[in-house]
Design an enzyme around this catalytic site. Sequence first.
Site, short mmCIF file in Angstrom:
data_model
loop_
_atom_site.label_atom_id
_atom_site.label_comp_id
_atom_site.label_asym_id
_atom_site.label_seq_id
_atom_site.Cartn_x
_atom_site.Cartn_y
_atom_site.Cartn_z
N CYS A 189 49.68 -31.09 -16.41
CA CYS A 189 51.00 -30.56 -16.02
C CYS A 189 51.60 -31.40 -14.90
O CYS A 189 51.24 -31.24 -13.73
CB CYS A 189 50.85 -29.11 -15.59
N CYS A 218 53.56 -29.42 -12.26
CA CYS A 218 52.71 -28.68 -11.31
C CYS A 218 52.05 -29.64 -10.31
O CYS A 218 51.98 -29.34 -9.13
CB CYS A 218 51.59 -27.93 -12.01
N ASP A 219 51.52 -30.75 -10.80
CA ASP A 219 50.61 -31.56 -9.98
C ASP A 219 51.18 -32.92 -9.56
O ASP A 219 50.55 -33.62 -8.77
CB ASP A 219 49.31 -31.82 -10.76
#
Length: 305
Positions: free
Chosen positions: A130, A133-134
């Site tokens: 992701c 997200c990261d």
Amino acid sequence: MYDIVVVGAGPAGMTAAIYARRAAKTVLVLEALNYGGQIVNTPDIENYPLESHISGFDFSAKVYEQAKGLGAEFVFEKVVEIRPEKDAKVIITPKNTYTAKTVILATGSENRKLGLEDEDKLVGRGVSYCATCDGNFYRNKVVAVVGGGNTALEDALYLADLAEKVYLIHRRDSFRGEEANAARLKEKKNVEFIYNANVTKLISEKRLKAIEVTDKIDGSIRTIELNGLFIAVGRIPENQNFAGLVKLDDAGYVIAGEDCHTNADGIFVAGDSRTKMLRQLVTATGDGAVAATEAVKYINNLETV
Ligand code: NAP
């Protein structure tokens, strides 16, 4: 008979339980494994409003306690079948049979994996599924994205603005994703395209430090040193047991719009397992609220008929 049975105790399902309990409906959440869903594997959530940093495990535990505290029941059994009968939905697990006025499907989806040795072990230590997200953890670092669909192209675009260098590795020489995304990516000076190639090895010392990439045409192997590998080779929705109950799209997602209604009467869907644009924690919890609110309306209508 429960008012609502929620299938799946990820963020979408647990949020649905919270909303349903606050509307004073009886709620049973059935979950095959543990509460939390795939977010428990995320070490750092930094894009959810109000929490500038929380682990996926802590997030899930808090939401679980909140839902339990409001009176939602949780039972850890896998739903293998749902049968819509005249006066109730019958929900079947290997151990029990439950009945409910409505069902909310919130089974989520799994990332498709490359199947490489240590792939699971390195999640959160250089391997991610992701970019949204990261990605922020790889500011000014070297990363690679693997895949050729829109997710891979959009991940590479997103990372190109953060990272020092982005390799995009695809197993063919043309993209499945939109040409417009590919064209934008080709304008980025820090993106290198590697076509007709597969990532065949992850090299690590506690964290990922390099990958081996094998050329599919001549078999040559290239080692690339990097900090992060973003795997974007599609997702697998966990709807196989409901294919006869609700309409699924070609990829296996339950077909539903923002109102979370499926084509089946009294069956709603929330979170990653439905057709949607953005699969994120915040959209999953949003769906949980919508699906529960729609389910509550459905029950109240039944009671006034
Ligand atoms: P996808 O379209 O299914 O693409 C998956 C990609 O991964 C394909 O290029 C595929 O290669 C490759 N792949 C699959 N298994 C692989 C393996 N084992 N090793 C290496 N490569 C592998 O998945 P997605 O990109 O996640 O997109 C899912 C759906 O969401 C699509 O319909 C997409 O258009 C949509 N989406 C839309 C947007 C948007 O509209 N903004 C954004 C993201 C996603 P091949 O091409 O060779 O099969």
